[in-house]
Motif scaffolding. Structure first.
Motif, PDB file in Angstrom:
ATOM      1  N   PHE A   1      49.643  59.991 -69.406  1.00  0.00           N
ATOM      2  CA  PHE A   1      49.196  60.720 -70.588  1.00  0.00           C
ATOM      3  C   PHE A   1      50.337  60.778 -71.589  1.00  0.00           C
ATOM      4  CE2 PHE A   1      48.919  64.420 -73.300  1.00  0.00           C
ATOM      5  CZ  PHE A   1      47.605  64.395 -73.731  1.00  0.00           C
ATOM      6  N   LYS A   2      50.060  60.378 -72.837  1.00  0.00           N
ATOM      7  CA  LYS A   2      51.049  60.428 -73.899  1.00  0.00           C
ATOM      8  C   LYS A   2      50.538  61.285 -75.033  1.00  0.00           C
ATOM      9  CE  LYS A   2      54.041  57.528 -76.788  1.00  0.00           C
ATOM     10  NZ  LYS A   2      54.363  56.141 -77.203  1.00  0.00           N
TER      11      LYS A   2
ATOM     12  N   TRP B   1      55.612  60.944 -73.676  1.00  0.00           N
ATOM     13  CA  TRP B   1      54.871  60.884 -72.422  1.00  0.00           C
ATOM     14  C   TRP B   1      54.983  62.201 -71.659  1.00  0.00           C
ATOM     15  CZ3 TRP B   1      51.551  57.149 -71.280  1.00  0.00           C
ATOM     16  CH2 TRP B   1      51.686  55.921 -71.941  1.00  0.00           C
TER      17      TRP B   1
ATOM     18  N   ARG C   1      53.498  59.289 -66.636  1.00  0.00           N
ATOM     19  CA  ARG C   1      53.035  57.915 -66.801  1.00  0.00           C
ATOM     20  C   ARG C   1      53.307  57.111 -65.541  1.00  0.00           C
ATOM     21  NH1 ARG C   1      56.497  54.148 -70.831  1.00  0.00           N
ATOM     22  NH2 ARG C   1      54.499  53.082 -70.572  1.00  0.00           N
TER      23      ARG C   1
ATOM     24  N   ARG D   1      42.163  64.353 -70.333  1.00  0.00           N
ATOM     25  CA  ARG D   1      41.877  62.925 -70.442  1.00  0.00           C
ATOM     26  C   ARG D   1      43.163  62.113 -70.480  1.00  0.00           C
ATOM     27  NH1 ARG D   1      37.623  59.723 -71.924  1.00  0.00           N
ATOM     28  NH2 ARG D   1      36.344  61.582 -72.257  1.00  0.00           N
ATOM     29  N   ALA D   2      43.339  61.249 -69.498  1.00  0.00           N
ATOM     30  CA  ALA D   2      44.508  60.371 -69.467  1.00  0.00           C
ATOM     31  C   ALA D   2      44.422  59.349 -70.598  1.00  0.00           C
ATOM     32  CB  ALA D   2      44.596  59.667 -68.126  1.00  0.00           C
ATOM     33  N   THR D   3      45.582  58.854 -71.030  1.00  0.00           N
ATOM     34  CA  THR D   3      45.615  57.875 -72.112  1.00  0.00           C
ATOM     35  C   THR D   3      46.053  56.501 -71.635  1.00  0.00           C
ATOM     36  OG1 THR D   3      47.866  58.613 -72.665  1.00  0.00           O
ATOM     37  CG2 THR D   3      46.050  59.619 -73.880  1.00  0.00           C
ATOM     38  N   GLU D   4      46.373  56.385 -70.355  1.00  0.00           N
ATOM     39  CA  GLU D   4      46.843  55.105 -69.821  1.00  0.00           C
ATOM     40  C   GLU D   4      46.370  54.956 -68.386  1.00  0.00           C
ATOM     41  OE1 GLU D   4      51.082  53.110 -70.120  1.00  0.00           O
ATOM     42  OE2 GLU D   4      51.080  54.555 -68.464  1.00  0.00           O
TER      43      GLU D   4
ATOM     44  N   ALA E   1      50.365  68.269 -74.166  1.00  0.00           N
ATOM     45  CA  ALA E   1      49.259  67.965 -73.270  1.00  0.00           C
ATOM     46  C   ALA E   1      48.527  69.231 -72.859  1.00  0.00           C
ATOM     47  CB  ALA E   1      49.786  67.246 -72.030  1.00  0.00           C
TER      48      ALA E   1
ATOM     49  N   GLU F   1      46.036  70.575 -75.240  1.00  0.00           N
ATOM     50  CA  GLU F   1      44.741  69.904 -75.226  1.00  0.00           C
ATOM     51  C   GLU F   1      43.745  70.641 -74.358  1.00  0.00           C
ATOM     52  OE1 GLU F   1      43.786  67.215 -76.928  1.00  0.00           O
ATOM     53  OE2 GLU F   1      45.737  67.118 -77.924  1.00  0.00           O
TER      54      GLU F   1
END
Length: 296
Positions: A22-23, A28, A31, A65-68, A289, A292
């Motif tokens: 997650f970034k 980050w 990750r 929600r992860a971004t990677e 994060a 969010e």
């Protein structure tokens, strides 16, 4: 939260992740996380405060929600099936997300959770049952959760009328776990499992989480140091990059050489804590994060 059984007949949810990260706007949070854990595993996310441990826990339970990369919880892919993952997972104590209300009593917490569970998880047939039958079923579910969490209400200062503010740290942990188990989740997530505990209470806390895992429920626990016999995932806070034009370029730069091995990894190793790795995370990134999820 549901109590469905996975296709292989087990209750717990298998947890796998590959290049999971997650970034946020300031860097980050976590990750390159890799995990492979069978149903009924005890997974320990260890690392210093601010290294993205809680965010990783929330991402693996469908709350962030992860971004990677990608992950699967009980065969449900993340981030595509976040809502479905939330239904089969439950949060124990997570600061500012699922904290106990210190003004409420133990009984009030249990009644509130049971009512919410019945409202959101009850079938039409269950709702049409006679009141006495519904009450008995609810009481049975609460008793089952209390027994699994090892919380003896009779041993509390005022039994079930004890206010949360009067509970010892380990008792509060047991109550939070019991509340989560009322939903009979396939994955239980606990933040700061060993925070502010004596050596004896820390051992009892891990004994509790291990017993829940051995009963078939997969357990995901954030801690400062993973005990032996767990599937350990280590997050490491990054060292700030020196300022100035002569500062070396961060290994985590987006334009890293294509095809090169990941510079920052967090590997899960069954049965032992994983080796230290440099993970480019920052406390600022963690704060972004958590914002969010409405925590900040």
């Amino acid at each position: 939260m549901g109590s469905s059984v996975s296709p292989d007949g087990s209750h717990g949810a298998a947890v796998t992740a590959e290049n999971f990260g997650f970034k946020g706007p300031r860097g980050w949070t976590f990750r390159s996380v890799s995990i492979k854990a069978e149903p009924g595993s005890l997974i320990a996310i260890e690392g210093p405060s601010g290294s993205g441990r809680t965010c990783l826990l929330l991402a693996l339970t469908g709350r962030m929600r992860a971004t990677e990369g990608h992950a699967e919880i009980g065969g449900l892919p993340l981030p595509r099936k976040m809502a479905a993952v939330r239904r089969i997972s439950a949060l124990g104590p997570v600061t500012s997300v699922s904290e106990l209300d210190p003004a409420l009593t133990v009984a009030e917490h249990l009644r509130e959770r049971a009512l919410l569970q019945r409202h959101f998880d009850g079938s039409l047939r269950a709702l049409l049952r006679p009141r006495a039958e519904r009450a008995a079923a609810t009481r049975g579910r609460i008793d089952e959760a209390l027994e699994a969490a090892g919380l003896d209400l009779a041993a509390l200062p005022k039994a079930e009328r004890t206010a949360v503010r009067d509970l010892e740290r380990l008792e509060a942990l047991r109550l939070s776990v019991a509340l989560a188990l009322i939903g009979r989740p396939r994955l239980l997530a606990v933040d700061d499992a060993d925070l502010k505990l004596s050596d004896t209470d820390r051992a009892d806390a891990w004994k509790l989480l291990r017993s829940i895992a051995e009963s078939g429920t997969t357990v995901l626990a954030v801690c400062s140091q993973a005990p032996e016999g767990t599937t350990a995932v280590r997050t490491v806070a990054a060292t700030p990059t020196p300022a100035g034009p002569a500062a070396p370029k961060s290994e985590a730069a987006p334009d890293a050489t294509p095809g090169a091995a990941p510079a920052h990894t967090t590997e899960a190793t069954p049965g032992a804590a994983s080796t230290d790795t440099d993970q480019d995370t920052t406390e600022e990134g963690t704060a972004d994060a958590l914002a969010e999820t409405g925590r900040a």
